[in-house]
Design an enzyme around this catalytic site. Structure first.
Site, short mmCIF file in Angstrom:
data_model
loop_
_atom_site.label_atom_id
_atom_site.label_comp_id
_atom_site.label_asym_id
_atom_site.label_seq_id
_atom_site.Cartn_x
_atom_site.Cartn_y
_atom_site.Cartn_z
N ASP A 157 -1.18 34.11 -25.45
CA ASP A 157 0.04 34.90 -25.67
C ASP A 157 -0.93 35.05 -27.47
O ASP A 157 -1.66 33.99 -27.93
CB ASP A 157 1.38 34.10 -26.34
CG ASP A 157 2.09 34.38 -27.71
OD1 ASP A 157 2.28 35.55 -27.28
OD2 ASP A 157 2.89 33.89 -28.00
N CYS B 221 0.56 -1.00 -0.24
CA CYS B 221 0.27 -0.52 -0.10
C CYS B 221 1.16 1.20 0.10
O CYS B 221 2.07 1.64 0.01
CB CYS B 221 -1.09 0.71 0.51
SG CYS B 221 -0.15 0.83 3.04
N CYS C 88 2.64 1.45 3.34
CA CYS C 88 3.50 0.93 3.64
C CYS C 88 4.83 1.52 2.94
O CYS C 88 5.84 1.37 3.47
CB CYS C 88 3.43 -0.63 3.17
SG CYS C 88 1.68 -1.35 4.12
#
Length: 692
Positions: free
Chosen positions: A384, A11, A14
């Site tokens: 721009d 996980c 972990c």
């Protein structure tokens, strides 16, 4: 730093704990272990044996090079075996002695949960409390009070939960890895007429490579021989093939559809567009969003809080409410299981990786999860003008001819010029199919234009300075005034007595610009602003044509930066540009977005890169980012909501061990499936509305 691929990470929380342990080693302070990409980065000097030992404490390991192991199939087999043992235990309970069924329940528990138990036992000794510790305490407690069947169910469901969690993350990882497979492995170089196969890492600038039909172009280059259509989807996300012939540029990773092309390599593979894309996509997985950082911090406090609640549930009812100790202990163990933060920690990473992958497939490179999250919150976009909303190429928008010889004279004089305006004029002449004459005694005057002699008579082509010697009629003066008001650059043609005609030059607005602006407003962008160095009239004209909210003209690069900072005070602001003068403004914005065919400085500075030479995919990218943000919030709500519902069941005493683990597993499954829908999203509704 050395990179390793790690397998067996159970996980995200972990992985974080393992990273902290590795960082405590000598030379380990810069170590990084990323759950999303399953990659470990450590200094060369670190003791890798000690690193492997730390990883092994959580059941993880460094994968051998070129050896890909399927840990998920192994997990699935363990779960299936434990389910069979559980079924046998249920059968034995009714037909054989209770001790035989208890043995089978223990076997089912061991098969599915032995890794969790071993890791949890080690953590318990160290007083380190995480998911494995909680599960180990719960299993010991369940068996301690004789709940053999419940304990086995918990172990099996937790195994299923781990399998589904790993499978979901692996699916997201593979979606990224499928993008990385577009890189070719080798190239055919031509040396003295001989063909030779080499690794793409061995090609260098200047090499001539042969690309046959169906083969991938190994790196960026220029076609020197041949003609073919090329699929550039891997680079730009555009599905339609692009015709290529001599002198055309090609991208590495694009596929030659038919015929044979000879390409002169302009960049070694490591510097090619494809290599940059793959590098950016890989890096994007490593960053953590503010939401992920908050979840990780929250999980640290969440688990101890759940343990405290568990102790309250175990001791308060028997001591003060007369509840049976065994019942209270059972409820407390169930609360412990509710404390597993798996679904909560998983609520963000799968969604983030899926969002990055989806955009990458479309040729939109998001350099990290934090920028994807930002993209979904953008309320103001500054553009721009040149090369972004317009093509950056002059074209003849309007013309007036007072003399029939006008086009023949201007074309005869401009045909040898390489100036962009001259090229625009010659393009128009090609469309009109005008016959040209021979211009002699051509003289270029800086800041004015060109003088030339045709059939013994002098003519001039240029700006208003070239006609200062003439007395202009009212209609010529009026036309010049009109062209100026429309923001056009004027090119006049005259002889020694009269003006023969004039053309109005403009920067061509991209065909998709107005559609893109409309789509952006539909996605929730409140303000679309143009920042340009061009004069007021030109800016006004472009802004009106494409449907922008507002514009600012006559801006120097440093003034663009100030304007972007000013806009950022009103809300999350993105800046989009393609030129070197846009780089400071891109850096100053909350989010910098560069056009992929722009300058390297703009691309390096930007947080998001559009690999197409247009803005067409931007609204979909924003829509995807917004969906990711919505899903993350939904996932957090589901993860915490199911936990809260399970905890409330303790009040009437209805919470059981299997309900507790099902609440966590249900949240994990929902969070994973919902996150993966991002990869399937089509956004057709938005596109249909915008183009209808």
């Amino acid at each position: 730093m050395i990179q390793y691929r790690v397998k067996g990470l159970s996980c995200a929380n972990c992985a974080k704990n393992l990273e902290e342990e590795i960082q405590k080693l000598e030379y380990g302070e810069n170590a990084k272990l990323n759950f999303q990409s399953s990659k470990l980065y450590v200094n060369e000097e670190i003791n890798i044996t000690k690193v492997k030992k730390i990883l092994a404490s959580d059941g993880a390991y460094i994968e051998e090079e070129n050896k890909h192991e399927d840990t998920h199939s192994y997990l699935l087999w363990l779960v299936l075996l434990s389910v069979l043992a559980f079924i046998a235990a249920v059968v034995f309970e009714k037909t054989l002695s209770p001790s035989a069924s208890v043995t089978m329940y223990i076997i089912a528990t061991v098969i599915s949960g032995y890794k969790t138990f071993l890791k949890g036992a080690k953590n318990l000794v160290r007083l380190k409390f995480n998911i494995d510790t909680l599960m180990t305490i719960a299993l010991i407690g369940a068996f301690g009070i004789g709940e053999w069947k419940e304990g086995a169910v918990v172990a099996i469901l937790f195994g299923v939960n781990e399998y589904l969690e790993g499978l979901g993350m692996e699916k997201a990882r593979r979606s990224i890895e499928s993008l990385l497979e577009v890189a070719p492995n080798e190239a055919t170089i031509v040396i003295n007429g001989q063909e030779k196969k080499v690794s793409i890492h061995d090609i260098k600038a200047g090499d001539i490579v042969l690309v046959k039909a169906g083969e991938k172009i190994p790196s960026d280059g220029i076609v020197v021989e041949g003609k073919s259509s090329v699929n550039e989807a891997a680079i730009t996300g555009e599905s339609l093939p692009v015709e290529k012939e001599a002198k055309d540029e090609v991208f590495g990773g694009s596929i030659n559809n038919e015929g044979i092309l000879k390409v002169r390599i302009t960049k070694p593979y490591e510097e090619s567009s494809l290599a940059k894309i793959l590098h950016l996509v890989e890096e994007a997985q490593e960053t953590k969003t503010p939401t992920e950082q908050f979840i990780n911090k929250f999980a640290k406090y969440y688990t101890p809080l759940i343990m405290l609640i568990s102790l309250v549930v175990i001791f308060i009812p028997p001591l003060f409410l007369g509840v049976d100790w065994r019942t209270s202990l059972y409820q407390g163990l169930a609360v412990l299981i509710v404390g597993c933060p798996c679904a909560l920690v998983l609520s963000s990473p799968i969604a983030i990786v899926s969002g990055i992958t989806r955009n990458a497939r479309k040729g939109i490179l998001v350099k990290g999860g934090v920028y994807l999250e930002q993209l979904g919150k953008i309320g103001i976009i500054a553009f721009d003008k040149t090369g972004t909303l317009t093509k950056g190429e002059p074209y003849v928008e309007k013309f007036v001819e007072y003399d029939p010889s006008f086009w023949s004279i201007i074309g005869s004089i401009e045909k040898s010029s390489t100036h962009p305006i001259a090229k625009a004029i010659m393009k128009k002449i090609d469309e009109l199919n005008v016959s040209l004459l021979e211009a002699r005694s051509v003289v270029v005057t800086s800041g004015e234009g060109i003088k030339a002699e045709i059939d013994g008579k002098e003519y001039r082509v240029g700006n208003e300075k070239t006609i200062q010697h003439l007395s202009l009629s009212e209609n010529v003066k009026e036309d010049i005034k009109t062209f100026k008001q429309e923001g056009l650059t004027i090119v006049l043609v005259s002889d020694d007595k009269n003006v023969l005609g004039m053309v109005g030059i403009a920067d061509e607005i991209r065909q998709e610009s107005s559609q893109v602006i409309r789509m952006l407003h539909r996605t929730g962008v409140k303000r679309t602003v143009m920042l340009t160095g061009d004069h007021e009239k030109t800016a006004e004209k472009v802004a009106k044509k494409v449907g922008l909210s507002e514009y600012f003209a006559n801006l120097l690069p440093e003034e663009k930066v100030e304007k972007v900072k000013e806009l950022s005070l009103s809300g999350k602001t993105a800046m989009i540009g393609d030129g070197i003068n846009d780089a400071p403004a891109l850096a100053a914005a909350d989010l910098g977005i560069a056009m992929g065919k722009g300058t390297d400085s703009a691309i390096e500075t930007a947080d998001i890169v559009l690999m197409q030479d247009h803005l067409g995919k931007l609204p979909e990218a924003i829509s995807t980012a917004k969906k990711v943000n919505r899903i993350i919030k939904l996932n957090i709500g589901i993860a915490l909501g199911l936990k809260a519902a399970a905890l409330l069941l303790t009040i009437p005493g209805w919470l059981t061990l299997w309900i507790a683990i099902l609440s966590d597993m249900g949240a994990t499954v929902l969070v994973t499936l919902i996150s993966l829908t991002i990869l399937w999203e089509r956004n057709k509704k938005l596109l249909n509305e915008a183009f209808s």
